[in-house]
Design a protein around this motif. Structure first.
Motif, PDB file in Angstrom:
ATOM      1  N   TRP A 176      29.605  33.005 -51.606  1.00  0.00           N
ATOM      2  CA  TRP A 176      28.990  32.112 -52.580  1.00  0.00           C
ATOM      3  C   TRP A 176      29.150  30.655 -52.174  1.00  0.00           C
ATOM      4  O   TRP A 176      28.226  29.851 -52.341  1.00  0.00           O
ATOM      5  CB  TRP A 176      29.608  32.351 -53.954  1.00  0.00           C
ATOM      6  CG  TRP A 176      29.045  33.561 -54.652  1.00  0.00           C
ATOM      7  CD1 TRP A 176      28.124  34.440 -54.161  1.00  0.00           C
ATOM      8  CD2 TRP A 176      29.375  34.026 -55.965  1.00  0.00           C
ATOM      9  NE1 TRP A 176      27.863  35.423 -55.092  1.00  0.00           N
ATOM     10  CE2 TRP A 176      28.612  35.199 -56.193  1.00  0.00           C
ATOM     11  CE3 TRP A 176      30.245  33.582 -56.955  1.00  0.00           C
ATOM     12  CZ2 TRP A 176      28.683  35.904 -57.395  1.00  0.00           C
ATOM     13  CZ3 TRP A 176      30.333  34.289 -58.149  1.00  0.00           C
ATOM     14  CH2 TRP A 176      29.553  35.430 -58.372  1.00  0.00           C
ATOM     15  N   GLY A 179      26.658  29.969 -49.536  1.00  0.00           N
ATOM     16  CA  GLY A 179      25.331  29.860 -50.125  1.00  0.00           C
ATOM     17  C   GLY A 179      25.122  28.521 -50.792  1.00  0.00           C
ATOM     18  O   GLY A 179      24.082  27.872 -50.610  1.00  0.00           O
ATOM     19  N   TRP A 183      22.287  25.853 -49.848  1.00  0.00           N
ATOM     20  CA  TRP A 183      21.287  25.445 -50.833  1.00  0.00           C
ATOM     21  C   TRP A 183      21.339  23.951 -51.117  1.00  0.00           C
ATOM     22  O   TRP A 183      20.337  23.344 -51.507  1.00  0.00           O
ATOM     23  CB  TRP A 183      21.498  26.214 -52.138  1.00  0.00           C
ATOM     24  CG  TRP A 183      21.398  27.696 -51.975  1.00  0.00           C
ATOM     25  CD1 TRP A 183      20.621  28.389 -51.095  1.00  0.00           C
ATOM     26  CD2 TRP A 183      22.135  28.695 -52.718  1.00  0.00           C
ATOM     27  NE1 TRP A 183      20.819  29.743 -51.233  1.00  0.00           N
ATOM     28  CE2 TRP A 183      21.729  29.962 -52.215  1.00  0.00           C
ATOM     29  CE3 TRP A 183      23.080  28.652 -53.739  1.00  0.00           C
ATOM     30  CZ2 TRP A 183      22.254  31.158 -52.722  1.00  0.00           C
ATOM     31  CZ3 TRP A 183      23.603  29.827 -54.253  1.00  0.00           C
ATOM     32  CH2 TRP A 183      23.188  31.070 -53.741  1.00  0.00           C
ATOM     33  N   ASP A 217      25.168  37.334 -58.960  1.00  0.00           N
ATOM     34  CA  ASP A 217      24.752  38.156 -57.817  1.00  0.00           C
ATOM     35  C   ASP A 217      23.238  38.342 -57.814  1.00  0.00           C
ATOM     36  O   ASP A 217      22.581  38.293 -56.758  1.00  0.00           O
ATOM     37  CB  ASP A 217      25.430  39.527 -57.880  1.00  0.00           C
ATOM     38  CG  ASP A 217      26.865  39.510 -57.383  1.00  0.00           C
ATOM     39  OD1 ASP A 217      27.198  38.634 -56.557  1.00  0.00           O
ATOM     40  OD2 ASP A 217      27.660  40.364 -57.823  1.00  0.00           O
ATOM     41  N   GLU A 220      21.579  35.105 -56.790  1.00  0.00           N
ATOM     42  CA  GLU A 220      21.768  34.876 -55.358  1.00  0.00           C
ATOM     43  C   GLU A 220      20.678  35.555 -54.528  1.00  0.00           C
ATOM     44  O   GLU A 220      20.194  34.988 -53.541  1.00  0.00           O
ATOM     45  CB  GLU A 220      23.142  35.393 -54.937  1.00  0.00           C
ATOM     46  CG  GLU A 220      23.463  35.233 -53.464  1.00  0.00           C
ATOM     47  CD  GLU A 220      24.775  35.896 -53.097  1.00  0.00           C
ATOM     48  OE1 GLU A 220      25.355  35.507 -52.064  1.00  0.00           O
ATOM     49  OE2 GLU A 220      25.215  36.812 -53.824  1.00  0.00           O
ATOM     50  N   SER A 221      20.271  36.743 -54.937  1.00  0.00           N
ATOM     51  CA  SER A 221      19.316  37.522 -54.146  1.00  0.00           C
ATOM     52  C   SER A 221      17.873  37.402 -54.635  1.00  0.00           C
ATOM     53  O   SER A 221      16.982  38.035 -54.069  1.00  0.00           O
ATOM     54  CB  SER A 221      19.725  39.001 -54.157  1.00  0.00           C
ATOM     55  OG  SER A 221      19.736  39.508 -55.481  1.00  0.00           O
ATOM     56  N   LYS A 230      19.013  27.438 -57.323  1.00  0.00           N
ATOM     57  CA  LYS A 230      20.245  28.235 -57.182  1.00  0.00           C
ATOM     58  C   LYS A 230      21.456  27.319 -57.080  1.00  0.00           C
ATOM     59  O   LYS A 230      22.506  27.575 -57.702  1.00  0.00           O
ATOM     60  CB  LYS A 230      20.141  29.124 -55.946  1.00  0.00           C
ATOM     61  CG  LYS A 230      19.126  30.253 -56.061  1.00  0.00           C
ATOM     62  CD  LYS A 230      19.100  31.108 -54.796  1.00  0.00           C
ATOM     63  CE  LYS A 230      18.070  32.227 -54.921  1.00  0.00           C
ATOM     64  NZ  LYS A 230      18.034  33.101 -53.728  1.00  0.00           N
ATOM     65  N   PHE A 234      24.507  27.566 -59.788  1.00  0.00           N
ATOM     66  CA  PHE A 234      25.845  27.986 -59.373  1.00  0.00           C
ATOM     67  C   PHE A 234      26.879  26.906 -59.676  1.00  0.00           C
ATOM     68  O   PHE A 234      27.982  27.206 -60.156  1.00  0.00           O
ATOM     69  CB  PHE A 234      25.860  28.339 -57.882  1.00  0.00           C
ATOM     70  CG  PHE A 234      25.612  29.788 -57.595  1.00  0.00           C
ATOM     71  CD1 PHE A 234      26.644  30.630 -57.203  1.00  0.00           C
ATOM     72  CD2 PHE A 234      24.334  30.331 -57.719  1.00  0.00           C
ATOM     73  CE1 PHE A 234      26.415  31.979 -56.932  1.00  0.00           C
ATOM     74  CE2 PHE A 234      24.093  31.676 -57.447  1.00  0.00           C
ATOM     75  CZ  PHE A 234      25.140  32.501 -57.065  1.00  0.00           C
TER      76      PHE A 234
END
Length: 254
Positions: A176, A179, A183, A217, A220-221, A230, A234
């Motif tokens: 995470w 990610g 991002w 989750d 995220e996808s 995103k 987050f």
């Protein structure tokens, strides 16, 4: 509003908080340094506090003194547990700090000197000797993997913690963070409100942190949500989760 299980009532009830709420955490009394399992109760208090403060409720927190205060304070800071304003001396009665407590987090059996709502925090079982938080770091894992592992299990369920569990939680934290760092380099975009509201709703419903993590989750996808959205979502939810998800921003990736 935030809803939480009250042992005395035997059901989940709304926390009818006004402008302020007095929160007390009953910690371990063993004459030893707190291990990772002992820290779960304090995490539950921290999550309640974050959920209420998000709704602009001022939380005045107090907790039991522990055997090694210096080590505990260091562990608490490492786990991003917000410090209590009051820590009575070990053995100091709270017959009076009890009649004025609105919410107490502790074991399954309420203390008679506490008159407010009583929130249970189930225990943690570890195969073999439960490690200290420093042992987790010495094993090459991020200490916040412990926080993630606690979030992955509902606070009212006993948790069987293993090194495999901690390694998996460590991987989720690092994924995470990577990610969020990726991002952050994308075009800015508004937060994915629907995802944020679902996660917050789970959080407010008796601290259903496993459900909140599943929402992230899913986000995220979700290829239909822009990286910028995103990123914002987050970071917004990390104010509740406390996982330092922004810590990899700006780091050189190999």
């Amino acid at each position: 509003m935030v809803r939480i299980y009250d042992t005395r009532a035997g059901q989940v009830e709304e926390i009818a908080a006004g402008r302020a709420l007095r929160l007390y955490t009953c910690g371990p009394t063993a004459a030893r340094r707190a291990h990772v399992g002992d820290l779960r109760t304090f995490l539950v208090s921290d999550l309640i506090r974050r959920a209420l403060e998000r709704r602009r409720v001022r939380v005045v927190a107090a907790r039991d003194a522990v055997h090694d205060e210096d080590a505990f304070r260091a562990d608490a800071a490492t786990l991003n547990l917000r410090p209590a304003e009051h820590v009575p001396e070990a053995g100091e009665p709270i017959e009076e700090l009890g009649s004025r407590i609105d919410l107490c987090v502790g074991g399954a059996v309420p203390r008679e000197d506490v008159r407010g709502r009583w929130v249970p925090a189930e225990g943690v079982r570890f195969a073999g000797d439960a490690p200290l938080l420093s042992d987790v770091a010495d094993a090459g894992l991020d200490p916040l993997a412990v926080r993630m592992a606690f979030l992955e299990s509902h606070y009212r369920r006993p948790l069987d913690l293993t090194w495999d569990t901690l390694r998996a939680a460590d991987g989720r934290v690092r994924r995470w963070r990577a990610g969020v760092a990726e991002w952050s380099e994308s075009v800015s975009a508004p937060m994915a409100t629907a995802y944020a509201e679902r996660a917050e709703s789970a959080f407010d419903d008796d601290l259903d942190t496993p459900a909140a993590l599943r929402v992230l989750d899913e986000l995220e996808s979700d290829a239909s949500v822009t990286p910028g959205a995103k990123f914002e979502t987050f970071l917004h939810l990390d104010s509740l989760l406390g996982l330092d998800l922004s810590s990899d921003i700006g780091k050189i990736r190999t």
